[in-house]
Design an enzyme around this catalytic site. Structure first.
Site, PDB file in Angstrom:
ATOM      1  N   SER A 168      44.864  48.032  58.012  1.00  0.00           N
ATOM      2  CA  SER A 168      46.314  47.882  57.858  1.00  0.00           C
ATOM      3  C   SER A 168      47.135  48.066  59.134  1.00  0.00           C
ATOM      4  CB  SER A 168      46.841  48.852  56.797  1.00  0.00           C
ATOM      5  OG  SER A 168      46.635  48.319  55.508  1.00  0.00           O
ATOM      6  N   SER A 192      48.740  46.270  55.693  1.00  0.00           N
ATOM      7  CA  SER A 192      49.977  46.654  55.058  1.00  0.00           C
ATOM      8  C   SER A 192      51.074  47.070  56.038  1.00  0.00           C
ATOM      9  CB  SER A 192      49.723  47.809  54.082  1.00  0.00           C
ATOM     10  OG  SER A 192      49.305  48.960  54.783  1.00  0.00           O
ATOM     11  N   LYS A 230      56.531  53.372  59.936  1.00  0.00           N
ATOM     12  CA  LYS A 230      56.162  52.788  58.638  1.00  0.00           C
ATOM     13  C   LYS A 230      56.681  53.685  57.517  1.00  0.00           C
ATOM     14  CE  LYS A 230      51.975  51.068  56.274  1.00  0.00           C
ATOM     15  NZ  LYS A 230      50.486  50.954  56.388  1.00  0.00           N
TER      16      LYS A 230
END
Lengths: 93, 506
Positions: free
Chosen positions: B179, B155, B80
């Site tokens: 997330s 997210s 990420k």
């Protein structure tokens, strides 16, 4: 109830430039979100301690010994403007 | 070279193929790079694919395989893009960090690099990890490979979509209010948020420091445990880091005999879609078949968790994001007249709408006269939420719930209403407030889209959670793979056939 003047004041505290259309939109959104958040006031929380940390960890220490850290050139590498060994910024008003 | 299906290959199998010499690390990396070439234009999971890095390190693993025979050597991973990576631009999906070149590497990433995992690239996210759909990225909107008209969740939507689409073997994400678990659920994969502090946050660009936690997104529970093994551990660079009391074990359980699973009535009360509820109830039946026992429990302060979270997380974010001021790194506005003008315009131009919203809520909640009414009260609610869990875990071993109230929703359907987006995380947020570990595993489909099943445990119960999830995964036997269909395109075709003018979507 939060109004446009409050939003402008908070934006100033946050060092955040908002355009007028953003102020208007933000005022409506924040009012709605804060109304939801106000649900917390239903609770009687007399005697409830606030959570400072989720685990039972207190006063984590380590020996106070110097260790390698970022070099000056690495620390300056991403700076938008540099003056010799310093970060360069515009003048204060 | 064996023909490998990146939509189905697990790290466990890939590792065996590598060790047995049936495939080389370079060939394995190519499987994923080929899949990226094939589907990335539609999925857009990556902000940056690190082709050179993948080629260089997979070749190195092949050349030095004997010396590098680490447990993860050669297994390709996606990271990420809110974890800093030395020498690879890290953006946090924000304009303010568009060109930021880190000069150090996040501890969790360093750990997998040291194990010779091959990094494929940096994945998309909601800007600064603030969001539940990955639509708040400053650069691109990631789509869900199960239906390209829907969002992957967020997210960590880029990491989840990459794994689900076969564009990565596994991935790292971060979880502040759901997330990791929510996008894992929406993309039909496994995602785990460890106990707060179990994985170092050093080098994770801070959103809400008391809630943020890095964790794995994988195609199986076994893979989840394998990756978790290699990212936990105490790190003196993170003052909140703790060592797990026992090592993470690779799960092998097939039964749940004697396991008491609590079902919180409050989580099922609020707006769970019928299809999600049906898959959840079927999974509870599996729990009983495997020898576990489901009991109803109460977590009475659940409805106050979301309001408390939307004070605590923005308050911490407003403080953490104060560092982005145009002085030391990141974007700086053009031609500032003075210092204050530079601060305000840099931040006004550099941050997107959701980040601004959270900074504003947080600054408001921390401002003079409001602290007690908002932040102080939220931290007390947090105590009540933690007490709810402590009482529940006196009677049950784990708690189960749907991970999300709904399956993946259409892109654009919730962006106009921030509160409706916040509601996505109603079943995951309380877990972060209490610092607990939790996993989401796929438990079936509803309308052709994956449903997630969440298991929550007490602090440091990672092994218990992984064992139970492993047994359930076997019983559920979730087998379908994403089809890359596009119901939006289908709808457009239907609309065109009916003579309805088409809207042009970007």
């Amino acid at each position: 109830m939060i109004g446009e003047d409050d939003v402008r004041y908070v934006a100033k505290l946050a060092r955040l430039r908002l355009e007028q259309d953003e102020v208007a939109r933000m005022t409506g959104e924040l009012a709605k979100i804060l109304a939801h958040i106000d649900k917390m006031s239903e609770l009687d929380m007399a005697g409830v301690p606030p959570t400072a940390h989720v685990l039972d960890v207190v006063n984590v220490t380590r020996p106070d010994k110097p260790q390698p850290s970022l070099s000056r050139s690495d620390a300056l590498r991403n700076a938008p403007a540099v003056d010799d060994a310093c970060f360069r910024v515009p003048r204060m008003s | 070279m064996t023909s490998l299906d990146p939509l189905r290959l697990t790290a466990r199998v890939a590792k065996r193929l590598l060790v047995d010499g049936e495939i080389s690390a370079a060939e394995l990396a190519k499987v994923y790079l080929d899949q990226i070439a094939a589907v990335e234009p539609r999925v857009r999971a990556y902000i940056r694919v690190t082709y050179d890095n993948a080629a260089k390190y997979s070749t190195k693993v092949d050349r030095e395989m004997q010396a590098l025979r680490g447990p993860l050597a050669g297994l390709p991973i996606a990271i990420k893009d809110n974890m800093v990576t030395e020498g690879v631009i890290t953006t946090c999906a924000s304009r303010i960090l568009r060109d930021y070149m880190p000069v150090y590497t996040a501890t969790a990433v360093r750990q997998v690099w040291d194990d010779h995992v091959v990094m494929l690239g940096k994945t998309n996210l909601d800007e600064f990890a603030m969001g539940s759909s990955t639509e708040n990225s400053a650069f691109q909107t990631t789509r869900n490979p199960w239906d390209l008209a829907t969002v992957p969740g967020g997210s960590s939507g880029g990491s989840a979509a990459a794994v689900a689409a076969g564009e990565a073997l596994w991935a790292l994400g971060s979880d502040t209010g759901g997330s990791i678990r929510q996008p894992a659920a929406l993309c039909g994969i496994v995602g785990m948020k460890p106990t707060y502090g179990a994985v170092s946050r050093y080098g994770l660009i801070a959103f809400a420091s008391s809630l943020d936690q890095i964790g794995p997104l994988t195609r199986s529970v076994y893979d989840c445990a394998l990756l978790l093994q290699h990212i936990v551990g105490h790190d003196h660079n993170d003052a909140t880091s703790v060592a797990l009391p026992e090592p993470v074990a690779l799960p092998d359980a097939e039964r749940l005999d004697g396991l008491r699973v609590g079902i919180p009535a409050e989580y099922l009360a609020a707006g769970i879609e019928p299809g999600v509820r049906a898959r959840f109830d079927e999974t509870l039946a599996r729990v009983e078949e495997l020898g576990g026992r489901c009991v109803e429990i109460g977590l009475p302060h659940t409805e106050y968790a979301l309001p408390a979270y939307y004070i605590i997380a923005p308050a911490e974010a407003s403080a953490n994001l104060a560092r982005f001021d145009g002085v030391r790194y990141g974007y700086r506005c053009a031609d500032p007249v003075d210092l204050l003008d530079m601060y305000e315009r840099t931040r006004g131009e550099g941050f997107g709408p959701e980040v601004k919203r959270r900074i504003m809520i947080g600054t408001y909640a921390l401002s003079a006269g409001y602290y007690d009414a908002y932040y102080g009260r939220a931290q007390k609610v947090r105590t009540l939420v933690r007490r709810d869990f402590s009482r529940a875990f006196a009677d049950v071993d784990l708690i189960a719930s749907p991970t999300t109230p709904s399956v993946a929703f259409k892109a654009g359907s919730r962006t106009a209403d921030p509160l409706s987006m916040y509601m996505c995380d109603i079943c995951t947020i309380p877990v972060n407030l209490a610092g607990l570990p939790a996993i989401s595993i796929p438990c079936g489909l509803s309308d052709g889209l994956p449903v997630g099943f969440q298991l929550i445990g007490p602090a440091f119960s990672e092994n218990r959670i992984l064992q139970a999830a492993h047994a359930l995964e076997g019983a559920i036997g979730f087998a379908p793979a994403p089809t890359f269909r596009d119901s939006g395109a289908e709808a457009d075709v239907a609309g065109a056939a009916a003579g309805v003018p088409l809207e042009v979507h970007e």
